[in-house]
Design a protein around this motif. Structure first.
Motif, PDB file in Angstrom:
ATOM      1  N   GLY A 154       0.837  -1.202   0.000  1.00 18.20           N
ATOM      2  CA  GLY A 154       0.000   0.000   0.000  1.00 18.20           C
ATOM      3  C   GLY A 154       0.866   1.243   0.000  1.00 18.20           C
ATOM      4  O   GLY A 154       2.091   1.149  -0.041  1.00 18.20           O
ATOM      5  N   GLY A 155       0.216   2.388   0.020  1.00 17.68           N
ATOM      6  CA  GLY A 155       0.955   3.644   0.032  1.00 17.68           C
ATOM      7  C   GLY A 155      -0.012   4.789   0.227  1.00 17.68           C
ATOM      8  O   GLY A 155      -1.218   4.620   0.008  1.00 17.68           O
ATOM      9  N   SER A 156       0.503   5.940   0.653  1.00 19.02           N
ATOM     10  CA  SER A 156      -0.429   7.028   0.953  1.00 19.02           C
ATOM     11  C   SER A 156      -1.021   7.634  -0.320  1.00 19.02           C
ATOM     12  O   SER A 156      -2.085   8.224  -0.295  1.00 19.02           O
ATOM     13  CB  SER A 156       0.235   8.090   1.824  1.00 19.02           C
ATOM     14  N   THR A 157      -0.342   7.459  -1.451  1.00 13.75           N
ATOM     15  CA  THR A 157      -0.942   7.930  -2.710  1.00 13.75           C
ATOM     16  C   THR A 157      -1.191   6.732  -3.629  1.00 13.75           C
ATOM     17  O   THR A 157      -2.297   6.443  -4.012  1.00 13.75           O
ATOM     18  CB  THR A 157      -0.035   8.951  -3.411  1.00 13.75           C
ATOM     19  N   MET A 158      -0.188   5.993  -3.941  1.00 12.66           N
ATOM     20  CA  MET A 158      -0.228   4.821  -4.812  1.00 12.66           C
ATOM     21  C   MET A 158      -1.006   5.070  -6.104  1.00 12.66           C
ATOM     22  O   MET A 158      -2.191   4.784  -6.216  1.00 12.66           O
ATOM     23  CB  MET A 158      -0.801   3.613  -4.084  1.00 12.66           C
ATOM     24  N   ILE A 159      -0.275   5.598  -7.074  1.00 15.39           N
ATOM     25  CA  ILE A 159      -0.912   5.927  -8.340  1.00 15.39           C
ATOM     26  C   ILE A 159      -1.013   4.716  -9.264  1.00 15.39           C
ATOM     27  O   ILE A 159      -1.752   4.724 -10.232  1.00 15.39           O
ATOM     28  CB  ILE A 159      -0.164   7.081  -9.062  1.00 15.39           C
ATOM     29  N   SER A 160      -0.269   3.662  -8.936  1.00 18.48           N
ATOM     30  CA  SER A 160      -0.322   2.464  -9.778  1.00 18.48           C
ATOM     31  C   SER A 160      -1.707   1.822  -9.698  1.00 18.48           C
ATOM     32  O   SER A 160      -2.282   1.682  -8.629  1.00 18.48           O
ATOM     33  CB  SER A 160       0.725   1.457  -9.297  1.00 18.48           C
ATOM     34  N   ASN A 161      -2.250   1.443 -10.858  1.00 13.99           N
ATOM     35  CA  ASN A 161      -3.555   0.749 -10.829  1.00 13.99           C
ATOM     36  C   ASN A 161      -3.360  -0.735 -11.109  1.00 13.99           C
ATOM     37  O   ASN A 161      -4.264  -1.410 -11.562  1.00 13.99           O
ATOM     38  CB  ASN A 161      -4.531   1.384 -11.837  1.00 13.99           C
ATOM     39  N   ARG A 162      -2.153  -1.221 -10.834  1.00 10.07           N
ATOM     40  CA  ARG A 162      -1.846  -2.632 -11.121  1.00 10.07           C
ATOM     41  C   ARG A 162      -1.719  -3.448  -9.842  1.00 10.07           C
ATOM     42  O   ARG A 162      -0.937  -4.383  -9.771  1.00 10.07           O
ATOM     43  CB  ARG A 162      -0.546  -2.711 -11.931  1.00 10.07           C
ATOM     44  N   LEU A 163      -2.503  -3.095  -8.842  1.00 13.34           N
ATOM     45  CA  LEU A 163      -2.383  -3.767  -7.547  1.00 13.34           C
ATOM     46  C   LEU A 163      -2.602  -5.282  -7.668  1.00 13.34           C
ATOM     47  O   LEU A 163      -1.818  -6.067  -7.129  1.00 13.34           O
ATOM     48  CB  LEU A 163      -3.380  -3.146  -6.553  1.00 13.34           C
ATOM     49  N   ASP A 164      -3.649  -5.689  -8.401  1.00 12.78           N
ATOM     50  CA  ASP A 164      -3.934  -7.126  -8.572  1.00 12.78           C
ATOM     51  C   ASP A 164      -2.704  -7.843  -9.140  1.00 12.78           C
ATOM     52  O   ASP A 164      -2.278  -8.884  -8.641  1.00 12.78           O
ATOM     53  CB  ASP A 164      -5.093  -7.350  -9.558  1.00 12.78           C
ATOM     54  N   GLU A 165      -2.168  -7.249 -10.189  1.00 18.38           N
ATOM     55  CA  GLU A 165      -1.040  -7.866 -10.881  1.00 18.38           C
ATOM     56  C   GLU A 165       0.189  -7.959  -9.965  1.00 18.38           C
ATOM     57  O   GLU A 165       0.851  -8.995  -9.890  1.00 18.38           O
ATOM     58  CB  GLU A 165      -0.737  -6.987 -12.093  1.00 18.38           C
ATOM     59  N   TYR A 166       0.467  -6.863  -9.244  1.00 18.68           N
ATOM     60  CA  TYR A 166       1.613  -6.864  -8.326  1.00 18.68           C
ATOM     61  C   TYR A 166       1.467  -7.977  -7.292  1.00 18.68           C
ATOM     62  O   TYR A 166       2.417  -8.700  -6.992  1.00 18.68           O
ATOM     63  CB  TYR A 166       1.726  -5.527  -7.593  1.00 18.68           C
ATOM     64  N   ILE A 167       0.272  -8.099  -6.740  1.00 19.11           N
ATOM     65  CA  ILE A 167       0.079  -9.099  -5.679  1.00 19.11           C
ATOM     66  C   ILE A 167       0.242 -10.510  -6.258  1.00 19.11           C
ATOM     67  O   ILE A 167       0.881 -11.367  -5.643  1.00 19.11           O
ATOM     68  CB  ILE A 167      -1.292  -8.921  -4.985  1.00 19.11           C
ATOM     69  N   ARG A 168      -0.295 -10.714  -7.465  1.00 20.46           N
ATOM     70  CA  ARG A 168      -0.127 -12.043  -8.097  1.00 20.46           C
ATOM     71  C   ARG A 168       1.357 -12.363  -8.268  1.00 20.46           C
ATOM     72  O   ARG A 168       1.818 -13.456  -7.991  1.00 20.46           O
ATOM     73  CB  ARG A 168      -0.822 -12.081  -9.461  1.00 20.46           C
ATOM     74  N   HIS A 169       2.119 -11.364  -8.707  1.00 26.29           N
ATOM     75  CA  HIS A 169       3.546 -11.593  -8.925  1.00 26.29           C
ATOM     76  C   HIS A 169       4.279 -11.843  -7.604  1.00 26.29           C
ATOM     77  O   HIS A 169       5.156 -12.695  -7.523  1.00 26.29           O
ATOM     78  CB  HIS A 169       4.169 -10.408  -9.678  1.00 26.29           C
ATOM     79  N   ILE A 170       3.909 -11.094  -6.579  1.00 24.89           N
ATOM     80  CA  ILE A 170       4.530 -11.306  -5.258  1.00 24.89           C
ATOM     81  C   ILE A 170       4.238 -12.720  -4.787  1.00 24.89           C
ATOM     82  O   ILE A 170       5.112 -13.432  -4.291  1.00 24.89           O
ATOM     83  CB  ILE A 170       4.000 -10.266  -4.238  1.00 24.89           C
ATOM     84  N   LYS A 171       3.006 -13.146  -4.991  1.00 22.56           N
ATOM     85  CA  LYS A 171       2.628 -14.490  -4.535  1.00 22.56           C
ATOM     86  C   LYS A 171       3.312 -15.593  -5.342  1.00 22.56           C
ATOM     87  O   LYS A 171       3.465 -16.710  -4.858  1.00 22.56           O
ATOM     88  CB  LYS A 171       1.109 -14.648  -4.563  1.00 22.56           C
ATOM     89  N   SER A 172       3.732 -15.241  -6.548  1.00 18.92           N
ATOM     90  CA  SER A 172       4.426 -16.258  -7.349  1.00 18.92           C
ATOM     91  C   SER A 172       5.861 -16.481  -6.846  1.00 18.92           C
ATOM     92  O   SER A 172       6.482 -17.488  -7.171  1.00 18.92           O
ATOM     93  CB  SER A 172       4.431 -15.861  -8.829  1.00 18.92           C
ATOM     94  N   VAL A 173       6.396 -15.546  -6.044  1.00 14.38           N
ATOM     95  CA  VAL A 173       7.767 -15.735  -5.542  1.00 14.38           C
ATOM     96  C   VAL A 173       7.830 -15.949  -4.031  1.00 14.38           C
ATOM     97  O   VAL A 173       8.907 -16.178  -3.487  1.00 14.38           O
ATOM     98  CB  VAL A 173       8.693 -14.537  -5.914  1.00 14.38           C
ATOM     99  N   SER A 174       6.668 -15.841  -3.334  1.00 14.71           N
ATOM    100  CA  SER A 174       6.704 -15.961  -1.874  1.00 14.71           C
ATOM    101  C   SER A 174       5.410 -16.568  -1.333  1.00 14.71           C
ATOM    102  O   SER A 174       4.322 -16.203  -1.785  1.00 14.71           O
ATOM    103  CB  SER A 174       6.903 -14.568  -1.254  1.00 14.71           C
ATOM    104  N   PRO A 175       5.539 -17.462  -0.341  1.00 10.82           N
ATOM    105  CA  PRO A 175       4.334 -18.035   0.277  1.00 10.82           C
ATOM    106  C   PRO A 175       3.772 -17.151   1.398  1.00 10.82           C
ATOM    107  O   PRO A 175       2.777 -17.501   2.025  1.00 10.82           O
ATOM    108  CB  PRO A 175       4.860 -19.348   0.865  1.00 10.82           C
ATOM    109  N   LEU A 176       4.419 -16.019   1.673  1.00 12.22           N
ATOM    110  CA  LEU A 176       3.976 -15.194   2.804  1.00 12.22           C
ATOM    111  C   LEU A 176       2.603 -14.579   2.540  1.00 12.22           C
ATOM    112  O   LEU A 176       2.265 -14.269   1.389  1.00 12.22           O
ATOM    113  CB  LEU A 176       4.976 -14.051   3.061  1.00 12.22           C
ATOM    114  N   PRO A 177       1.818 -14.362   3.600  1.00 18.27           N
ATOM    115  CA  PRO A 177       0.555 -13.673   3.430  1.00 18.27           C
ATOM    116  C   PRO A 177       0.800 -12.251   2.898  1.00 18.27           C
ATOM    117  O   PRO A 177       1.772 -11.599   3.295  1.00 18.27           O
ATOM    118  CB  PRO A 177      -0.020 -13.594   4.848  1.00 18.27           C
ATOM    119  N   VAL A 178      -0.060 -11.825   1.983  1.00 18.29           N
ATOM    120  CA  VAL A 178       0.011 -10.443   1.470  1.00 18.29           C
ATOM    121  C   VAL A 178      -1.206  -9.695   2.010  1.00 18.29           C
ATOM    122  O   VAL A 178      -2.343 -10.098   1.789  1.00 18.29           O
ATOM    123  CB  VAL A 178       0.021 -10.414  -0.069  1.00 18.29           C
TER     124      VAL A 178
END
Ligand code: 1GP
Length: 261
Positions: free
Chosen positions: A56-80
Motif C-alpha cells: 500500500g501507500g499514501s498515494t499509490m498511483i499504480s492501478n496494477r495492484l492485482d497484478e503486483y500481488i499475483r507476482h509477489i505471490k508467485s515468488v513468496s508463500p507469505l501472506p500479502v
C-alpha cells in the motif's frame, strides 16, 4: 472450529513472543520500485524470515495492484496484506486487508466514513478485514498520513494518551494496535510509549515509521513491539545484508553474529 485466517496466521507467530521475537512486516509501496527489484526484495525477505508482506501507500498511483500481488505471490508463500492508503486500494488477490480506524484522530471519515464505503466491496471480494486501531504519533515533520487524513498525531511525549487510545480500541473489539510515526518519519515511536502501550493492552502491538537501523528495530522489540513494519528504508538501500540484519534484529537474542557476510 478455528478458521485459518490471515489474522490467525499472524497470531500463530506469537509462540515466538515469549522468547521475545517480534514478527517482521515488509511494507511495499509498488510506486517506489521497478518490478524486478520489488520481487527480489520479497524473495530475500521471505528467505530471511519475514512474517508477511504489507502492500500500500499514501498515494499509490499504480492501478496494477492485482497484478503486483499475483507476482509477489508467485515468488513468496507469505501472506500479502493490504495496508490501504485509501478506499481504492483493495484487491481480491490479497489475503487480507488492515481495516484501519485512525483512532488517534477525530476525523469521522477516517474513524468510520471510509469503512462504510469500503465494506461492501471488501465483502464482495472476499477479502479478510483485520480490524486495526491506527494511532498516529508525532514524529518531527508533518507526515503524509497526517496531511492526507487531516488529523493531529498524539504528542510523542504523552505515552499515557497513546495507551488510553489503544485500550479504548481494544475494548471496542479491534484485533491489533498500530503505533505509526509515518513513513520516512524523522523520529520513530519512542520506546517509553511502546512500553506503556504494550503493558496496557492484550492485543498485539505493531510499530512502524522511520525505522532505519537494526539497533533501532531491536530497541522497539525490547520495549514491547510484537510486529515491526519497515518500508522506506529499503527504498533507499538495496542491500541484502542490511535487509537480513533488519529482520534478524526482531529477535531479542539478535543472532546477527550468525549473519553470513
Ligand atoms: C509507514 O509504518 C510504516 O506507514 C513504515 O514506515 O516506510 O518509514 O518504514 P517506513
Amino acid at each position: 472450529m478455528s478458521v485459518q485466517t490471515t489474522l490467525n496466521k499472524l497470531l500463530a507467530s506469537f509462540p515466538a513472543f515469549p522468547e521475545k521475537r517480534a514478527g517482521f512486516l515488509l511494507l511495499i509501496d509498488p510506486d517506489k520500485y521497478d518490478e524486478p527489484t520489488l520481487l527480489k526484495l520479497v524473495e530475500d525477505a521471505t528467505a530471511f524470515g519475514a512474517t508477511a508482506i504489507l502492500i500500500g501507500g499514501s498515494t499509490m498511483i499504480s492501478n496494477r495492484l492485482d497484478e503486483y500481488i499475483r507476482h509477489i505471490k508467485s515468488v513468496s508463500p507469505l501472506p500479502v496484506i493490504i495496508f490501504p492508503g485509501s478506499v481504492v486500494q483493495v484487491s481480491r488477490e490479497a489475503d487480507a486487508i488492515l481495516y484501519l480506524s485512525l483512532v488517534s484522530g477525530r476525523n469521522p471519515e477516517y474513524l468510520i466514513g471510509h469503512h462504510v464505503i469500503a465494506a461492501p466491496l471488501i465483502q464482495q471480494l472476499e477479502l479478510e478485514p483485520i480490524s486495526t486501531a491506527y494511532l498516529l504519533i508525532e514524529s518531527g515533520r508533518k507526515t503524509a498520513v497526517e496531511f492526507m487524513s487531516n488529523s493531529s498525531p498524539i504528542p510523542r511525549h504523552k505515552p499515557e494518551i497513546a495507551a488510553a487510545h489503544a485500550l479504548a480500541a481494544e475494548y471496542l473489539g479491534m484485533k491489533l494496535v498500530y503505533l505509526e510515526a509515518g513513513s520516512g518519519a524523522d523520529y520513530s515511536v519512542p520506546e517509553e510509549m511502546i512500553s506503556m502501550v504494550s503493558k496496557t493492552i492484550s492485543v498485539p502491538l505493531i510499530v512502524g515509521g522511520g525505522l532505519r537501523t537494526p539497533d533501532e528495530v531491536n530497541r522497539k522489540v525490547i520495549a514491547g513491539a510484537n510486529f515491526i513494519v519497515v518500508g522506506n528504508a529499503f527504498e533507499h538501500r538495496h542491500d541484502k545484508i542490511y535487509l537480513q540484519e533488519m529482520i534478524a534484529a526482531t529477535s531479542l537474542s539478535r543472532k546477527i553474529e550468525q549473519v553470513s557476510r
